[in-house]
Design a protein around this motif. Sequence first.
Motif, PDB file in Angstrom:
ATOM      1  N   LEU A 100       0.824  -1.211   0.000  1.00 31.27           N
ATOM      2  CA  LEU A 100       0.000   0.000   0.000  1.00 31.27           C
ATOM      3  C   LEU A 100       0.861   1.265   0.000  1.00 31.27           C
ATOM      4  O   LEU A 100       0.330   2.375  -0.031  1.00 31.27           O
ATOM      5  N   GLU A 101       2.179   1.112   0.060  1.00 34.26           N
ATOM      6  CA  GLU A 101       3.098   2.252   0.133  1.00 34.26           C
ATOM      7  C   GLU A 101       3.033   3.108  -1.128  1.00 34.26           C
ATOM      8  O   GLU A 101       2.964   2.593  -2.247  1.00 34.26           O
ATOM      9  N   THR A 102       3.089   4.416  -0.943  1.00 36.85           N
ATOM     10  CA  THR A 102       3.174   5.347  -2.060  1.00 36.85           C
ATOM     11  C   THR A 102       4.441   5.049  -2.850  1.00 36.85           C
ATOM     12  O   THR A 102       5.492   4.750  -2.270  1.00 36.85           O
ATOM     13  N   ILE A 103       4.334   5.128  -4.171  1.00 41.01           N
ATOM     14  CA  ILE A 103       5.487   4.888  -5.042  1.00 41.01           C
ATOM     15  C   ILE A 103       5.969   6.229  -5.601  1.00 41.01           C
ATOM     16  O   ILE A 103       5.181   7.172  -5.713  1.00 41.01           O
ATOM     17  N   TRP A 104       7.253   6.316  -5.908  1.00 37.37           N
ATOM     18  CA  TRP A 104       7.805   7.554  -6.440  1.00 37.37           C
ATOM     19  C   TRP A 104       8.726   7.247  -7.621  1.00 37.37           C
ATOM     20  O   TRP A 104       9.142   6.112  -7.825  1.00 37.37           O
ATOM     21  N   LEU A 105       9.043   8.281  -8.359  1.00 35.92           N
ATOM     22  CA  LEU A 105      10.033   8.219  -9.431  1.00 35.92           C
ATOM     23  C   LEU A 105      10.539   9.622  -9.677  1.00 35.92           C
ATOM     24  O   LEU A 105       9.949  10.596  -9.201  1.00 35.92           O
ATOM     25  N   SER A 106      11.623   9.715 -10.424  1.00 35.50           N
ATOM     26  CA  SER A 106      12.117  11.034 -10.824  1.00 35.50           C
ATOM     27  C   SER A 106      12.564  10.966 -12.272  1.00 35.50           C
ATOM     28  O   SER A 106      12.918   9.904 -12.780  1.00 35.50           O
ATOM     29  N   THR A 107      12.520  12.125 -12.917  1.00 36.76           N
ATOM     30  CA  THR A 107      12.932  12.220 -14.309  1.00 36.76           C
ATOM     31  C   THR A 107      13.391  13.644 -14.603  1.00 36.76           C
ATOM     32  O   THR A 107      13.096  14.567 -13.836  1.00 36.76           O
ATOM     33  N   GLY A 108      14.076  13.806 -15.688  1.00 40.31           N
ATOM     34  CA  GLY A 108      14.577  15.121 -16.061  1.00 40.31           C
ATOM     35  C   GLY A 108      13.455  16.100 -16.364  1.00 40.31           C
ATOM     36  O   GLY A 108      12.449  15.725 -16.969  1.00 40.31           O
ATOM     37  N   PRO A 109      13.615  17.350 -15.944  1.00 44.68           N
ATOM     38  CA  PRO A 109      12.599  18.365 -16.245  1.00 44.68           C
ATOM     39  C   PRO A 109      12.584  18.697 -17.733  1.00 44.68           C
ATOM     40  O   PRO A 109      13.616  18.658 -18.400  1.00 44.68           O
ATOM     41  N   GLY A 110      11.388  18.987 -18.234  1.00 40.34           N
ATOM     42  CA  GLY A 110      11.256  19.396 -19.621  1.00 40.34           C
ATOM     43  C   GLY A 110      11.396  18.265 -20.629  1.00 40.34           C
ATOM     44  O   GLY A 110      11.593  18.528 -21.814  1.00 40.34           O
ATOM     45  N   TRP A 122       0.614  11.007 -12.327  1.00 34.72           N
ATOM     46  CA  TRP A 122       1.585  11.193 -11.252  1.00 34.72           C
ATOM     47  C   TRP A 122       1.493  12.625 -10.729  1.00 34.72           C
ATOM     48  O   TRP A 122       1.264  13.564 -11.490  1.00 34.72           O
ATOM     49  N   ARG A 123       1.710  12.763  -9.443  1.00 32.98           N
ATOM     50  CA  ARG A 123       1.636  14.056  -8.752  1.00 32.98           C
ATOM     51  C   ARG A 123       3.060  14.519  -8.443  1.00 32.98           C
ATOM     52  O   ARG A 123       3.835  13.811  -7.800  1.00 32.98           O
ATOM     53  N   GLU A 124       3.408  15.722  -8.919  1.00 33.29           N
ATOM     54  CA  GLU A 124       4.743  16.263  -8.642  1.00 33.29           C
ATOM     55  C   GLU A 124       4.871  16.530  -7.149  1.00 33.29           C
ATOM     56  O   GLU A 124       3.985  17.122  -6.534  1.00 33.29           O
ATOM     57  N   SER A 125       6.005  16.101  -6.571  1.00 34.78           N
ATOM     58  CA  SER A 125       6.207  16.270  -5.127  1.00 34.78           C
ATOM     59  C   SER A 125       7.495  17.011  -4.805  1.00 34.78           C
ATOM     60  O   SER A 125       7.942  16.992  -3.663  1.00 34.78           O
ATOM     61  N   GLY A 126       8.097  17.644  -5.810  1.00 35.78           N
ATOM     62  CA  GLY A 126       9.310  18.418  -5.563  1.00 35.78           C
ATOM     63  C   GLY A 126      10.396  18.088  -6.559  1.00 35.78           C
ATOM     64  O   GLY A 126      10.133  17.579  -7.641  1.00 35.78           O
ATOM     65  N   ARG A 127      11.620  18.394  -6.147  1.00 36.44           N
ATOM     66  CA  ARG A 127      12.803  18.133  -6.977  1.00 36.44           C
ATOM     67  C   ARG A 127      13.791  17.303  -6.178  1.00 36.44           C
ATOM     68  O   ARG A 127      13.864  17.406  -4.958  1.00 36.44           O
ATOM     69  N   THR A 128      14.559  16.500  -6.885  1.00 35.57           N
ATOM     70  CA  THR A 128      15.618  15.733  -6.243  1.00 35.57           C
ATOM     71  C   THR A 128      16.838  16.636  -6.067  1.00 35.57           C
ATOM     72  O   THR A 128      16.888  17.738  -6.612  1.00 35.57           O
ATOM     73  N   ALA A 129      17.820  16.150  -5.353  1.00 37.40           N
ATOM     74  CA  ALA A 129      19.043  16.925  -5.123  1.00 37.40           C
ATOM     75  C   ALA A 129      19.741  17.279  -6.428  1.00 37.40           C
ATOM     76  O   ALA A 129      20.390  18.320  -6.519  1.00 37.40           O
ATOM     77  N   ASN A 130      19.595  16.434  -7.454  1.00 37.21           N
ATOM     78  CA  ASN A 130      20.254  16.735  -8.731  1.00 37.21           C
ATOM     79  C   ASN A 130      19.329  17.458  -9.713  1.00 37.21           C
ATOM     80  O   ASN A 130      19.649  17.577 -10.889  1.00 37.21           O
ATOM     81  N   GLY A 131      18.171  17.951  -9.225  1.00 39.89           N
ATOM     82  CA  GLY A 131      17.309  18.799 -10.031  1.00 39.89           C
ATOM     83  C   GLY A 131      16.239  18.090 -10.831  1.00 39.89           C
ATOM     84  O   GLY A 131      15.508  18.727 -11.594  1.00 39.89           O
TER      85      GLY A 131
END
Length: 150
Positions: A100-110, A122-131
């Motif tokens: 039931l845990e929320t899942i996340w991912l990251s990808t390059g902006p633009g 997917w719901r944006e939740s911020g930025r990672t340390a590398n942008g």
Amino acid sequence: MHFREAQLTDIPALFDVRYSVTENVLRNRALVTVADTEDYLTRRGKGWVCEVDNRIVGFGITDLLDHSIWALFLRPEYVGHGIGKRLHRLLLDWYFAQTLETIWLSTGPGTRAEEFYRRQGWRESGRTANGEVRFEMTKEEWQNQSTRFS
């Protein structure tokens, strides 16, 4: 198109796909190893591939331990054929059948990937340390998306 669970013998083809992309390029190939990929496919999570004419043209891997999508990549010439959506569905259906845990991912902006994930709910939740853009999805959000796109 044929979709199936990824096997360890697929790893060389997964790297071929990963290295073929033109966005979210893996600049330091030492960051993702065969051993890492084996771990994600056997201990940490599960993956799926799409084959066309017996050639792997896309793959996705979800990480149950880190609660994330570790990879979702297609050869550029196969973008826009519904392969990413199908792999995405396989990843999330399996993931939310396990937890039931929320899942996340990251990808390059633009990138096309950023837009793809937004279209998939997917719901944006911020930025990672590398942008990179960080996205999250709950099981309830996924169920609502699945119902909407069924």
